[in-house]
Scaffold this motif. Structure first.
Motif, short mmCIF file in Angstrom:
data_model
loop_
_atom_site.label_atom_id
_atom_site.label_comp_id
_atom_site.label_asym_id
_atom_site.label_seq_id
_atom_site.Cartn_x
_atom_site.Cartn_y
_atom_site.Cartn_z
N GLU A 85 3.89 8.14 2.32
CA GLU A 85 5.09 8.11 1.46
C GLU A 85 6.34 7.81 2.28
O GLU A 85 7.23 7.09 1.83
CB GLU A 85 5.25 9.44 0.72
CG GLU A 85 4.25 9.57 -0.42
CD GLU A 85 4.40 10.87 -1.19
OE1 GLU A 85 5.21 11.71 -0.79
OE2 GLU A 85 3.68 11.02 -2.19
N GLU A 86 6.40 8.36 3.49
CA GLU A 86 7.57 8.07 4.33
C GLU A 86 7.57 6.62 4.78
O GLU A 86 8.60 5.95 4.81
CB GLU A 86 7.60 9.02 5.54
CG GLU A 86 8.04 10.41 5.17
CD GLU A 86 8.16 11.33 6.37
OE1 GLU A 86 8.31 10.85 7.50
OE2 GLU A 86 8.07 12.55 6.16
N ARG B 37 9.20 3.38 -3.36
CA ARG B 37 8.88 4.54 -4.19
C ARG B 37 9.10 4.33 -5.68
O ARG B 37 8.45 4.97 -6.50
CB ARG B 37 9.62 5.79 -3.71
CG ARG B 37 11.14 5.69 -3.77
CD ARG B 37 11.81 6.81 -2.99
NE ARG B 37 13.25 6.69 -2.98
CZ ARG B 37 13.95 5.87 -2.20
NH1 ARG B 37 13.32 5.07 -1.36
NH2 ARG B 37 15.25 5.81 -2.26
N ASP B 38 9.98 3.39 -6.06
CA ASP B 38 10.22 3.17 -7.49
C ASP B 38 9.38 2.03 -8.08
O ASP B 38 9.50 1.70 -9.25
CB ASP B 38 11.70 2.87 -7.72
CG ASP B 38 12.56 4.06 -7.34
OD1 ASP B 38 12.09 5.20 -7.52
OD2 ASP B 38 13.69 3.85 -6.84
N GLU C 159 -0.79 3.18 -6.17
CA GLU C 159 -1.91 2.37 -5.66
C GLU C 159 -1.68 2.03 -4.19
O GLU C 159 -2.62 2.01 -3.39
CB GLU C 159 -2.06 1.07 -6.47
CG GLU C 159 -2.63 1.27 -7.85
CD GLU C 159 -4.07 1.78 -7.84
OE1 GLU C 159 -4.91 1.16 -7.16
OE2 GLU C 159 -4.34 2.80 -8.50
N LEU C 160 -0.43 1.75 -3.84
CA LEU C 160 -0.08 1.40 -2.46
C LEU C 160 -0.36 2.58 -1.52
O LEU C 160 -0.90 2.39 -0.41
CB LEU C 160 1.41 1.02 -2.42
CG LEU C 160 1.99 0.56 -1.09
CD1 LEU C 160 1.25 -0.65 -0.53
CD2 LEU C 160 3.48 0.22 -1.26
N ILE C 161 -0.03 3.79 -1.97
CA ILE C 161 -0.28 4.98 -1.16
C ILE C 161 -1.79 5.17 -1.00
O ILE C 161 -2.29 5.44 0.10
CB ILE C 161 0.38 6.24 -1.81
CG1 ILE C 161 1.90 6.07 -1.84
CG2 ILE C 161 -0.02 7.52 -1.09
CD1 ILE C 161 2.57 5.86 -0.49
#
Ligand code: ADP
Length: 167
Positions: A47-48, A54-55, A61-63
């Motif tokens: 996430e960092e 993030r929006d 899916e990316l995470i």
């Protein structure tokens, strides 16, 4: 100007056994590898790393993708490349973000794909500019894992910290 950039071989690259191909392509740049490791990606790190996305509708899916949840490979290979014009040299070899638009002989053009769920599986990550490189390298590596003094450090005395050592 000598500079440094973060390169990640993402879980699709590891699953497709592309590590050797990617390293060979990157060796064309004559840059030096000054840090390298295979590492698991915690949700916090993922996430960092991608906080600017993030929006986006594809953020979840990316995470999952960078954490290896889509490829049964819960790891990435992280490296720091260093040398003249490192950021642009590596980005050029990597190719455009969208693997379908990337130059077909670039790493992403040759090996990337867009999944039916809309994830750009583009094999590698590479820093966009100097500021991002610094932020990302500090996120993925501790100072002692890098063989050059790339950024200023400070010393802290840590008491009663549990560490694993060889038995
Ligand atoms: P880059 O990785 O080229 O620096 P970005 O920082 O814009 O590109 O995007 C980060 C990652 O998010 C990309 O590498 C890709 O895996 C994913 N991504 C970016 N844009 C999209 C999109 N429109 N649809 C799906 N995935 C995307």
């Amino acid at each position: 100007m000598n500079e440094q950039t973060l390169v990640l071989i993402k879980p699709d690259g590891l699953k497709k056994s592309l590590t050797g191909n990617v390293l060979t392509r990157l060796s064309e740049t004559k840059l030096e590898i000054v840090a390298a490791k295979i590492t698991r990606v915690s949700r916090k790190l993922a996430e960092e790393h991608y906080y600017q996305m993030r929006d986006k509708p594809f953020f979840e899916e990316l995470i999952k993708y960078i954490r290896g949840e889509l490829h049964e490979r819960r790891k990435v290979m992280a490296m720091v490349y260093w040398g003249e014009g490192a950021i642009n040299k590596v980005r050029e070899l990597a190719g455009a973000t969208n693997p379908e638009e990337a130059d077909p002989v670039s790493i992403r053009g040759a090996y990337g794909r867009i999944t039916t769920r809309g994830v750009y599986e583009n094999v590698i990550h590479t820093s966009r500019n100097t500021e991002e490189a610094e932020r990302e390298i500090k996120l993925w590596f501790a100072p002692e894992e890098i063989i050059l003094d790339l950024y200023p450090t400070k010393t802290e005395l840590r008491k009663e910290q549990k560490v694993s050592v060889w038995a």
